[in-house]
Design a protein around this motif. Sequence first.
Motif, PDB file in Angstrom:
ATOM      1  N   UNK A  54       0.742  -1.147   0.046  1.00  0.00           N
ATOM      2  CA  UNK A  54       0.049  -0.016  -0.187  1.00  0.00           C
ATOM      3  C   UNK A  54       0.737   1.230  -0.015  1.00  0.00           C
ATOM      4  N   UNK A  55       0.283   2.328  -0.148  1.00  0.00           N
ATOM      5  CA  UNK A  55       0.924   3.664   0.165  1.00  0.00           C
ATOM      6  C   UNK A  55       0.660   4.409   1.375  1.00  0.00           C
ATOM      7  N   UNK A  56       1.330   4.749   2.050  1.00  0.00           N
ATOM      8  CA  UNK A  56       0.951   5.526   3.240  1.00  0.00           C
ATOM      9  C   UNK A  56       1.314   6.973   3.274  1.00  0.00           C
ATOM     10  N   UNK A  57       0.603   7.761   3.700  1.00  0.00           N
ATOM     11  CA  UNK A  57       0.831   9.285   4.085  1.00  0.00           C
ATOM     12  C   UNK A  57       1.418   9.738   5.281  1.00  0.00           C
ATOM     13  N   UNK A  58       2.570  10.516   5.038  1.00  0.00           N
ATOM     14  CA  UNK A  58       3.157  10.714   6.282  1.00  0.00           C
ATOM     15  C   UNK A  58       3.805  12.151   6.028  1.00  0.00           C
ATOM     16  N   UNK A  59       4.445  12.555   7.238  1.00  0.00           N
ATOM     17  CA  UNK A  59       5.193  14.035   7.177  1.00  0.00           C
ATOM     18  C   UNK A  59       6.678  13.799   7.161  1.00  0.00           C
ATOM     19  N   UNK A  60       7.312  14.047   6.332  1.00  0.00           N
ATOM     20  CA  UNK A  60       8.954  13.962   6.042  1.00  0.00           C
ATOM     21  C   UNK A  60       9.690  15.274   6.059  1.00  0.00           C
ATOM     22  N   UNK A  61      10.428  15.595   6.800  1.00  0.00           N
ATOM     23  CA  UNK A  61      11.228  16.686   6.696  1.00  0.00           C
ATOM     24  C   UNK A  61      10.397  17.872   6.294  1.00  0.00           C
ATOM     25  N   UNK A  62       8.974  17.944   7.244  1.00  0.00           N
ATOM     26  CA  UNK A  62       8.294  19.088   7.194  1.00  0.00           C
ATOM     27  C   UNK A  62       7.430  19.053   6.116  1.00  0.00           C
ATOM     28  N   UNK A  63       7.318  18.166   5.140  1.00  0.00           N
ATOM     29  CA  UNK A  63       6.451  17.815   4.124  1.00  0.00           C
ATOM     30  C   UNK A  63       5.535  16.898   4.200  1.00  0.00           C
ATOM     31  N   UNK A  64       4.099  16.853   3.679  1.00  0.00           N
ATOM     32  CA  UNK A  64       3.081  16.020   3.483  1.00  0.00           C
ATOM     33  C   UNK A  64       3.568  15.028   2.396  1.00  0.00           C
ATOM     34  N   UNK A  65       3.869  13.827   2.539  1.00  0.00           N
ATOM     35  CA  UNK A  65       4.118  13.010   1.428  1.00  0.00           C
ATOM     36  C   UNK A  65       3.579  11.696   1.376  1.00  0.00           C
ATOM     37  N   UNK A  66       3.611  11.042   0.424  1.00  0.00           N
ATOM     38  CA  UNK A  66       3.145   9.578   0.373  1.00  0.00           C
ATOM     39  C   UNK A  66       4.424   8.689  -0.065  1.00  0.00           C
TER      40      UNK A  66
END
Length: 329
Positions: A129-141
């Motif tokens: 699947x694809x998860x959505x999270x915050x990485x280095x201050x950005x909302x990413x998938x």
Amino acid sequence: MGRYGINAEGVEALNQLARNLFINANEILEANTKLNDSIVEYSDELGIYGELILDITQVNILSLNNARLDIEFLASEILKKADQVRGLLCLFDETDIKINAENTQNIFNNSKDGAVDHAYKGLQQTKQGTEELFLDGKRVTVFDHPFSGENNTICNQGSGFPSGPQQTCGCCACGSIMNKTGLNFDERKVVDYAWQNKLCGEDGSTQLDGLIKIISGLSGTPSSNTTGQKLETLASEVEKGKGVIIAVLGLNYHPSKGWLTNPFASMGHALVLDSVIRDASTGEILEYIVVDSNGRDRSDACRRVPKDVLEKAYNRMQYQSLTTDDIIW
């Protein structure tokens, strides 16, 4: 020329010479790019002279590119000579003979060619699947969970042959791809099969078509040569659940001090394109995640690479890649 004798020091000297030549060739390419960028940057100020200057510099750039290709060819030939010298040394070194004999023994006693009896069945759709999270201050998938327990599928270089063939990145990449289908391969099993079936060199090095045959022969998984495909296109294939191996130039992919002293950094290096990090709002690719068998261990093998860095390293190896025909995980 004495330092290029038939001895261990001579092999290292040849490798160092080739590394230096590759670095010089790379610097020529970088200089060409900077020159063009500078002229374009000041095109407004230069006015009608901008195009005239570009015409003049284009002739020089063409000559420089021809010189770069000649340098890269010379470096490749030097590396071949280094391998030949290494082979001669093995003939006179009982230790190396013993190691090579052990490394090339057939550990697949159930089959004369080492092929695995594995009924491969492609999946209808990916299980990931694809998860959505915050990485280095950005909302990413992020596709899949590349830094989780899936690391147990990774084949590391040096695990099976700490003193033997060193250029086994392609074989290990194949192992990692096949392990995604639920199998359990390590470096030794894959390299032994490749050796028995003449799909790798004495140093463990492989070619793209050889990798396709390794994956098919050991796992029954069909793959195709997808050389020429853009990395963004291959990333979409990864997100469908297909396996992808790419060739990159080590000096561009990981231009750290460690890679600059690595004897194989100036050559092609095989990576598994494992996942993609995208901007959650736009879908734009921000980073790629690769499996690098040259990591210290499995946890170090899974790496985030900036989009422009990996694309440049991939482009420098003429867009060489393979992709499994079916969804594998």
